[in-house]
Design a protein around this motif. Structure first.
Motif, PDB file in Angstrom:
ATOM      1  N   LYS A  58      -5.276  -6.937 -44.078  1.00 24.56           N
ATOM      2  CA  LYS A  58      -6.505  -6.806 -43.297  1.00 24.56           C
ATOM      3  C   LYS A  58      -7.729  -7.277 -44.080  1.00 24.56           C
ATOM      4  O   LYS A  58      -8.508  -8.089 -43.572  1.00 24.56           O
ATOM      5  N   ASP A  89      -2.456  -9.788 -34.179  1.00 25.93           N
ATOM      6  CA  ASP A  89      -2.937  -9.914 -32.796  1.00 25.93           C
ATOM      7  C   ASP A  89      -4.418  -9.593 -32.698  1.00 25.93           C
ATOM      8  O   ASP A  89      -5.156 -10.244 -31.962  1.00 25.93           O
ATOM      9  N   ASP A  90      -4.869  -8.576 -33.426  1.00 27.20           N
ATOM     10  CA  ASP A  90      -6.280  -8.201 -33.406  1.00 27.20           C
ATOM     11  C   ASP A  90      -7.182  -9.334 -33.899  1.00 27.20           C
ATOM     12  O   ASP A  90      -8.301  -9.490 -33.424  1.00 27.20           O
ATOM     13  N   PHE A  91      -6.689 -10.107 -34.851  1.00 24.51           N
ATOM     14  CA  PHE A  91      -7.465 -11.225 -35.375  1.00 24.51           C
ATOM     15  C   PHE A  91      -7.263 -12.508 -34.567  1.00 24.51           C
ATOM     16  O   PHE A  91      -7.826 -13.536 -34.901  1.00 24.51           O
ATOM     17  N   GLU A 138       0.468  -6.085 -35.005  1.00 24.39           N
ATOM     18  CA  GLU A 138      -0.724  -5.609 -34.301  1.00 24.39           C
ATOM     19  C   GLU A 138      -1.993  -6.140 -34.953  1.00 24.39           C
ATOM     20  O   GLU A 138      -2.930  -6.550 -34.270  1.00 24.39           O
ATOM     21  N   LEU A 139      -2.028  -6.134 -36.278  1.00 31.29           N
ATOM     22  CA  LEU A 139      -3.193  -6.621 -37.002  1.00 31.29           C
ATOM     23  C   LEU A 139      -3.409  -8.112 -36.766  1.00 31.29           C
ATOM     24  O   LEU A 139      -4.543  -8.556 -36.535  1.00 31.29           O
TER      25      LEU A 139
END
Length: 168
Positions: free
Chosen positions: A47, A81-83, A78-79
Motif C-alpha cells: 500500500k 482494485d482500490d488503486f 482488494e488493495l
C-alpha cells in the motif's frame, strides 16, 4: 532504543536494519519506493509503495503488476482494485508438496523488479543498510534512483548513435 524507521531484523541476528520496497516500470527503473524497518512484513509495504507511485501520478500507467509469493493474500487483490490496477499476476504459495515434481508458476515480467533491486544494491551505502534515520535512507534511495534514471536515459539516447569509423 530504536532509531526512527529501523527494526530488529528477524533473519540477521536481530540487528537494527531497514529494507525497501520498490515498484518499477517494465525496464527496471524504480517509479515508486518506500523504506521501513527490517522487522516489517513485505506484504504490508504494498500500500505505501502504491501510494508513492500515485503521488507522482504514474499509477494509471501500470499495465500489469507482477508480485511474488509474499503477496498471495486476499487483501492484496482488494488493495490493487482500490488503486485501479485490474491486471496482476501473483505467484501462488506452494502447499508443501512432497515428491520430485513441484509445479511452479512462471513469473514472466518479475525480472524488472529484481533488476531494479540489483541496481540499488550496487550502491554500497544502500547495500549495507546501516543508516538509522529515515530521512537519510529516503534521500539515498532517491539519489540512487536519479543516477539509475540518468544512466538509462544516456544509454537510450546513444542507442542509435553511429559507430565510430575505423582508423586506417
Amino acid at each position: 532504543m530504536y532509531w526512527d524507521g529501523t527494526g530488529k531484523n528477524p533473519t540477521h541476528c536481530a540487528k537494527l536494519r531497514w529494507k525497501w520496497s520498490i515498484l518499477t516500470d517494465k525496464f527496471g527503473i524504480p517509479i515508486g519506493f518506500v523504506a521501513v524497518g527490517a522487522n516489517r512484513n513485505g506484504s504490508v509495504l504494498l500500500k505505501p509503495t502504491l501510494e508513492s507511485v500515485n503521488e507522482f501520478g504514474l499509477i494509471e500507467y501500470i499495465e500489469t503488476n507482477w508480485l511474488n509469493r509474499g503477496y498471495d493474500l486476499n487483501l492484496t487483490e482488494e488493495l490493487l482494485d482500490d488503486f485501479g490496477i485490474t491486471d496482476w499476476v501473483i505467484a501462488k504459495k506452494s502447499k508443501g508438496q512432497s515428491g520430485a515434481a513441484k509445479s511452479t508458476q512462471p513469473m514472466g515480467l518479475r525480472w524488472p523488479v529484481e533488476r531494479g533491486n540489483s541496481w540499488l544494491s550496487n550502491f554500497a551505502q544502500l547495500r549495507r543498510k546501516t543508516d538509522r534515520k529515515i530521512v537519510h535512507r529516503i534521500s539515498q534511495l532517491a539519489l540512487a534512483i536519479v543516477f539509475i534514471f540518468t544512466a538509462e536515459l544516456t544509454d537510450w539516447k546513444n542507442r542509435w548513435s553511429p559507430l565510430p569509423s575505423p582508423i586506417c
